[in-house]
Design a protein around this motif. Structure first.
Motif, PDB file in Angstrom:
ATOM      1  N   ASP A  90      13.797  13.807   0.003  1.00 13.25           N
ATOM      2  CA  ASP A  90      14.239  12.424  -0.222  1.00 13.25           C
ATOM      3  C   ASP A  90      13.081  11.462  -0.500  1.00 13.25           C
ATOM      4  O   ASP A  90      12.885  10.477   0.223  1.00 13.25           O
ATOM      5  CB  ASP A  90      15.034  11.911   0.985  1.00 13.25           C
ATOM      6  CG  ASP A  90      16.261  12.742   1.272  1.00 13.25           C
ATOM      7  OD1 ASP A  90      17.112  12.839   0.380  1.00 13.25           O
ATOM      8  OD2 ASP A  90      16.352  13.310   2.378  1.00 13.25           O
ATOM      9  N   PRO A  91      12.299  11.676  -1.556  1.00 10.63           N
ATOM     10  CA  PRO A  91      11.185  10.772  -1.830  1.00 10.63           C
ATOM     11  C   PRO A  91      11.645   9.398  -2.299  1.00 10.63           C
ATOM     12  O   PRO A  91      12.686   9.251  -2.928  1.00 10.63           O
ATOM     13  CB  PRO A  91      10.417  11.494  -2.941  1.00 10.63           C
ATOM     14  CG  PRO A  91      11.471  12.284  -3.657  1.00 10.63           C
ATOM     15  CD  PRO A  91      12.413  12.738  -2.572  1.00 10.63           C
ATOM     16  N   ASP A  92      10.843   8.396  -1.981  1.00 17.04           N
ATOM     17  CA  ASP A  92      11.013   7.044  -2.514  1.00 17.04           C
ATOM     18  C   ASP A  92       9.620   6.513  -2.814  1.00 17.04           C
ATOM     19  O   ASP A  92       8.663   6.835  -2.091  1.00 17.04           O
ATOM     20  CB  ASP A  92      11.728   6.150  -1.503  1.00 17.04           C
ATOM     21  CG  ASP A  92      12.181   4.825  -2.112  1.00 17.04           C
ATOM     22  OD1 ASP A  92      12.479   4.798  -3.325  1.00 17.04           O
ATOM     23  OD2 ASP A  92      12.235   3.825  -1.377  1.00 17.04           O
ATOM     24  N   VAL A  93       9.467   5.709  -3.872  1.00 13.48           N
ATOM     25  CA  VAL A  93       8.140   5.252  -4.263  1.00 13.48           C
ATOM     26  C   VAL A  93       8.097   3.738  -4.395  1.00 13.48           C
ATOM     27  O   VAL A  93       9.122   3.073  -4.521  1.00 13.48           O
ATOM     28  CB  VAL A  93       7.679   5.903  -5.595  1.00 13.48           C
ATOM     29  CG1 VAL A  93       7.647   7.409  -5.477  1.00 13.48           C
ATOM     30  CG2 VAL A  93       8.569   5.475  -6.762  1.00 13.48           C
ATOM     31  N   ASP A  94       6.875   3.204  -4.371  1.00 17.73           N
ATOM     32  CA  ASP A  94       6.656   1.776  -4.511  1.00 17.73           C
ATOM     33  C   ASP A  94       6.740   1.369  -5.978  1.00 17.73           C
ATOM     34  O   ASP A  94       7.063   2.171  -6.852  1.00 17.73           O
ATOM     35  CB  ASP A  94       5.322   1.392  -3.895  1.00 17.73           C
ATOM     36  CG  ASP A  94       4.147   1.785  -4.776  1.00 17.73           C
ATOM     37  OD1 ASP A  94       4.143   2.923  -5.302  1.00 17.73           O
ATOM     38  OD2 ASP A  94       3.244   0.959  -4.961  1.00 17.73           O
ATOM     39  N   ALA A  95       6.428   0.109  -6.271  1.00 16.59           N
ATOM     40  CA  ALA A  95       6.534  -0.411  -7.635  1.00 16.59           C
ATOM     41  C   ALA A  95       5.426   0.077  -8.555  1.00 16.59           C
ATOM     42  O   ALA A  95       5.549  -0.016  -9.780  1.00 16.59           O
ATOM     43  CB  ALA A  95       6.531  -1.944  -7.613  1.00 16.59           C
ATOM     44  N   GLY A  96       4.335   0.598  -7.983  1.00 21.88           N
ATOM     45  CA  GLY A  96       3.237   1.098  -8.797  1.00 21.88           C
ATOM     46  C   GLY A  96       2.034   0.179  -8.789  1.00 21.88           C
ATOM     47  O   GLY A  96       2.134  -1.025  -8.554  1.00 21.88           O
ATOM     48  N   GLU A  97       0.866   0.758  -9.050  1.00 21.33           N
ATOM     49  CA  GLU A  97      -0.387   0.009  -9.098  1.00 21.33           C
ATOM     50  C   GLU A  97      -0.305  -1.072 -10.179  1.00 21.33           C
ATOM     51  O   GLU A  97      -0.004  -0.779 -11.336  1.00 21.33           O
ATOM     52  CB  GLU A  97      -1.541   0.962  -9.398  1.00 21.33           C
ATOM     53  CG  GLU A  97      -2.893   0.302  -9.492  1.00 21.33           C
ATOM     54  CD  GLU A  97      -3.328  -0.324  -8.184  1.00 21.33           C
ATOM     55  OE1 GLU A  97      -3.720  -1.507  -8.200  1.00 21.33           O
ATOM     56  OE2 GLU A  97      -3.266   0.363  -7.140  1.00 21.33           O
TER      57      GLU A  97
END
Length: 393
Positions: free
Chosen positions: A268-275
Motif C-alpha cells: 500500500d505505497p503512498d507518495v508525496d507531491a515530489g521534489e
C-alpha cells in the motif's frame, strides 16, 4: 513546507520531541463518555451522510482528499450505501464526491460539509450495474501556494453501463470522470485492472493491470513496466515517478526512462507531491507504506534512503503532499506523525487526530490533507468522518 511550529498551540497540544512545539493545554473534553475524545464539539463530523445528515445504511471506505493547497475542496470515497445519493443498486459499491461548503480561508479554517454527489452513474441516469472502487482525485498546490483545483477523478469498476460499449461485467476497468460532472471515459489499458492513480495536475493516469504498469497521457496509453501482480499505484504531482506494490514488495519507476527500482518489502505505497526544485524536480521525496503491522516512511535525499517506523497500524498509511506527515489508523484512533524532511525535526502527536465513535469499531482507512490540517477516515461500523487538526498562523 510548513513545520509543526505552524499549528496554533492554543488549539492543539501537538509535538512531544525536539521541542518543535510545547505540549500546551488541551481543550476541555466535551464527550466524557469516551476517554479518547478530547476535542471540542464540532471538530469531528460525519462526512459520509444521508441527505438528512444521518448515518448511511452501508459501509464507507477509501477516502482521499484533493490536494489543492489548504482548500482541499473535495473528498472522494467508496460506499455500499443506498441512501446517500442516487440512483444506486443494492449491494453495489459506488464512488461519491463530498464538496466542501462555506467560506474557505487561507490559514485552513474548519472544513465544513457542503454536499455529496454520486459519481458512478450509468448511462441514461441508471444505477451502475457493477462495483466501483479505488478513487483517485487530482488537485495540487501551485506557485505561491495557489490552490489548483481538482479536475478529474479516476476509479476502477466492473460496471458495463458507465460509458458506451465498455466492460463485460467481470473484468475491472479504469475510468476517468470530471469532478464537476458531465464527462466519463474508459482508460484503455489492457488486462484486469488492479489499481488507478491520477497525477495531481490531471495530465497522467497510471493503471496497474494483470499485464503491467501503464500510463495514459493525452488519451494515449503506453506500458512502462511489465509483469503481473502489480497494484496500488501512487504518483507525484506531475507524474514523473510512480510507486506500486508487487507481490509484497515496493517498486518505484521513473516514467521518462522507464527505470524501475526495487525498494524492499511493503504494501500500500503512498507518495508525496515530489521534489519542487533542482535536478530531481518531480521525483519522490517520501513514500509511506505498511509492513508487518507497522506504519513506515521511506525518505530519499540524493543517493541516501532512510526508513522509519512511526507506529503500529491495521490500515494503509498515507503521506501529505509535503512528505512530512504520516497518517495511519491505530485501533479506534487516527495517528499523525510529523518528521520534517529538511533537518529531520520531529513532531509526533500525543493525542489522536480523529476517533471512531463508540460502536463504530476500529479505523479501516485514513486520508490526510495537503498540509495536515484535516484528516478523513472510515470505521468498521461504516462511517466516514472528518477531523479538524488545526489552522496555521
Amino acid at each position: 513546507m510548513p513545520s509543526t511550529r505552524a499549528i496554533r498551540p492554543s488549539r492543539r497540544a501537538a509535538a512531544v520531541a525536539l521541542g518543535l512545539t510545547a505540549a500546551l493545554g488541551v481543550p476541555a473534553v466535551a464527550h466524557a463518555a469516551d476517554p479518547l475524545v478530547w476535542w471540542e464539539d464540532g471538530e469531528q463530523q460525519l462526512l459520509g451522510r444521508t441527505p438528512s445528515g444521518g448515518m448511511p445504511n452501508g459501509v464507507a471506505s477509501e477516502p482521499t482528499f484533493s490536494h489543492d493547497s489548504r482548500n482541499n475542496r473535495w473528498i472522494a470515497f467508496t460506499s455500499t450505501a443506498t441512501n446517500i445519493d442516487g440512483p444506486v443498486a443494492a449491494g453495489r459499491r459506488n464512488v461519491y464526491l463530498v464538496q466542501r461548503g462555506g467560506a474557505i480561508k487561507p490559514w485552513a479554517n474548519p472544513w465544513q460539509y457542503g454536499s455529496t454527489r454520486l459519481l458512478t452513474v450509468g448511462r441514461g441516469g441508471a444505477p451502475a450495474d457493477g462495483d466501483s472502487w479505488g478513487p483517485s482525485i487530482s488537485g495540487f498546490t501551485g506557485p505561491k501556494d495557489k490552490p489548483e483545483e481538482a479536475r478529474i477523478v479516476a476509479f476502477v469498476s466492473t460496471a458495463t453501463n458507465l460509458v458506451r460499449g465498455a466492460g463485460d461485467g467481470r473484468t475491472p476497468r479504469a475510468y476517468v470522470a470530471s469532478v464537476r460532472g458531465g464527462g466519463m471515459r474508459l482508460v484503455r489499458a489492457p488486462g484486469w485492472v488492479t489499481g488507478v492513480e491520477v497525477s495531481a495536475d490531471a495530465q497522467r493516469v497510471f493503471v496497474t493491470t494483470t499485464r503491467g504498469l501503464y500510463v495514459e497521457t493525452g488519451r494515449r496509453v503506453r506500458k512502462i513496466a511489465s509483469g503481473s501482480g502489480m497494484a496500488h499505484p501512487a504518483t507525484t504531482t506531475r507524474g514523473y515517478q510512480v510507486a506500486y506494490e508487487r507481490r509484497g514488495n515496493l517498486y518505484l519507476t521513473t516514467v521518462a526512462s522507464r527505470r524501475t527500482v526495487l525498494l524492499g518489502p511493503g504494501t500500500d505505497p503512498d507518495v508525496d507531491a515530489g521534489e519542487p526544485n533542482g535536478p530531481r524536480r518531480g521525483f519522490v521525496r517520501a513514500l509511506t507504506f505498511s509492513r508487518d503491522g507497522g506504519a513506515f516512511r521511506m525518505s530519499f535525499s540524493g543517493s541516501r534512503t532512510k526508513i522509519e517506523q512511526f507506529g503500529v497500524t491495521q490500515t494503509a498509511s498515507k503521506v501529505n503532499s509535503g512528505g512530512s506527515t504520516t497518517a495511519f489508523g491505530e485501533g479506534r484512533q487516527v495517528r499523525l506523525q510529523v518528521r520534517l524532511l529538511d533537518g529531520g525535526d520531529y513532531g509526533g502527536y500525543v493525542r489522536p487526530q480523529g476517533v471512531c465513535p463508540l460502536g463504530q469499531g476500529d479505523v479501516t482507512s485514513v486520508a490526510v490533507s495537503t498540509r495536515y490540517n484535516y484528516t478523513a477516515f472510515t470505521c468498521q461500523g461504516g462511517g466516514l468522518f472528518g477531523f479538524y487538526v488545526g489552522p496555521y498562523e
